[in-house]
Design an enzyme around this catalytic site. Structure first.
Site, PDB file in Angstrom:
ATOM      1  N   HIS A 122       0.810  -1.215   0.000  1.00 60.13           N
ATOM      2  CA  HIS A 122       0.000   0.000   0.000  1.00 60.13           C
ATOM      3  C   HIS A 122       0.843   1.265   0.000  1.00 60.13           C
ATOM      4  CE1 HIS A 122      -3.396  -2.628   1.895  1.00 60.13           C
ATOM      5  NE2 HIS A 122      -3.288  -2.792   0.589  1.00 60.13           N
ATOM      6  N   THR A 192      -3.306  -9.084  10.969  1.00 65.33           N
ATOM      7  CA  THR A 192      -4.279  -8.595  10.000  1.00 65.33           C
ATOM      8  C   THR A 192      -5.569  -9.390  10.119  1.00 65.33           C
ATOM      9  OG1 THR A 192      -4.773  -8.310   7.652  1.00 65.33           O
ATOM     10  CG2 THR A 192      -3.257 -10.088   8.218  1.00 65.33           C
ATOM     11  N   PRO A 218      -4.142 -11.792  17.808  1.00 64.60           N
ATOM     12  CA  PRO A 218      -4.830 -12.003  19.088  1.00 64.60           C
ATOM     13  C   PRO A 218      -6.322 -12.265  18.936  1.00 64.60           C
ATOM     14  CG  PRO A 218      -4.268  -9.688  18.787  1.00 64.60           C
ATOM     15  CD  PRO A 218      -3.602 -10.438  17.677  1.00 64.60           C
ATOM     16  N   ALA A 235       2.040  -9.860  17.656  1.00 57.91           N
ATOM     17  CA  ALA A 235       3.305 -10.034  16.948  1.00 57.91           C
ATOM     18  C   ALA A 235       4.496  -9.865  17.881  1.00 57.91           C
ATOM     19  CB  ALA A 235       3.384  -9.032  15.798  1.00 57.91           C
TER      20      ALA A 235
END
Length: 246
Positions: A122, A192, A218, A235
């Site tokens: 992106h 994500t 999570p 992470a």
């Protein structure tokens, strides 16, 4: 599905020939980076996302959109990479041919942690590019300072180097990411929700090509059903353990 344990995935990391890692907003949120919509607070809350992150919105009010991106850049100056970013960078420095890092994030934290060759699907919020196709007179280093900067010869405007709504991902970057998905033995999908395509499609491509797919998040993601294993954690918690940094 839950699938493999943390120890099993750690063994895969150690044994696998090539790993592709796809990261999303979750890994940056742990460093305190506001999401796109979180950044629309205070004065900026009155504007619609399509007015702030589309070509049409920029052309209509370039100063306002430029200033919003500068505001977001300023927010990032006090943010540091976390243990998740660092674990990936250290591993790639030790084994440069074994890891391809793909990110949906535009904040540059992977690069600041020391990762090189990051495939930024992106774009990069700290980079600029010309709004219209540059002419011979357009040189970014010589752009006239302004909100936004511009070419003093033709008036072409600089814009943030991010992918706006309605725009295609950078072709070469997407092609390289798809190649990594097709050739990796293991894909880690980190931080994500797996709802944004074509980025999320990389996990499906990796699985179809025979790679193991592991989600690190999570909360449940839309890619959990595609994965061979789901590790519920952040992470910064999980990646140092997987990559031998914790």
């Amino acid at each position: 599905m839950e699938g493999a344990s943390l120890d099993a995935v750690k063994a895969w990391v150690q044994q696998t020939r090539h790993i592709a890692v796809l990261t999303g907003a979750g890994i940056s949120a742990e460093s305190g980076v506001p999401t796109f919509r979180d950044a629309q607070t205070g004065y900026w809350a009155q504007f619609r996302p399509e007015d702030m992150a589309t070509e049409a919105g920029f052309r209509a009010l370039p100063q306002r959109v430029w200033d919003w991106y500068q505001y977001r850049r300023d927010l990032l100056t006090g943010v540091a990479p976390n243990a998740g970013h660092q674990a990936l960078a250290v591993f790639a420095q030790q084994y440069p041919d074994r890891l391809t890092l793909i990110t949906q994030n535009v904040d540059g934290l992977h690069q600041r942690a020391g990762s090189v060759g990051v495939l930024c699907l992106h774009g990069d919020i700290f980079e600029n590019r010309w709004l219209d196709a540059p002419r011979n007179c357009c040189h970014i280093d010589h752009a006239v300072a302004g909100h936004p900067p511009y070419c003093d010869r033709c008036g072409n405007l600089l814009r943030p180097g991010v992918v706006w709504f309605g725009e295609a991902l950078p072709f070469a970057t997407l092609e390289a990411a798809q190649h990594a998905a097709h050739t990796c033995d293991l894909m880690l999908v980190v931080g994500t929700a797996g709802a944004v395509y074509p980025a999320a499609g990389l996990a499906h491509q990796a699985r179809a090509a025979g790679a193991r797919v592991v989600v690190v998040n999570p909360a449940p993601s839309e890619l959990d059903g595609t994965a061979h294993g789901v590790l519920h954690g952040t992470a910064a918690e999980v990646l140092p353990q997987l990559f031998g940094a914790g």
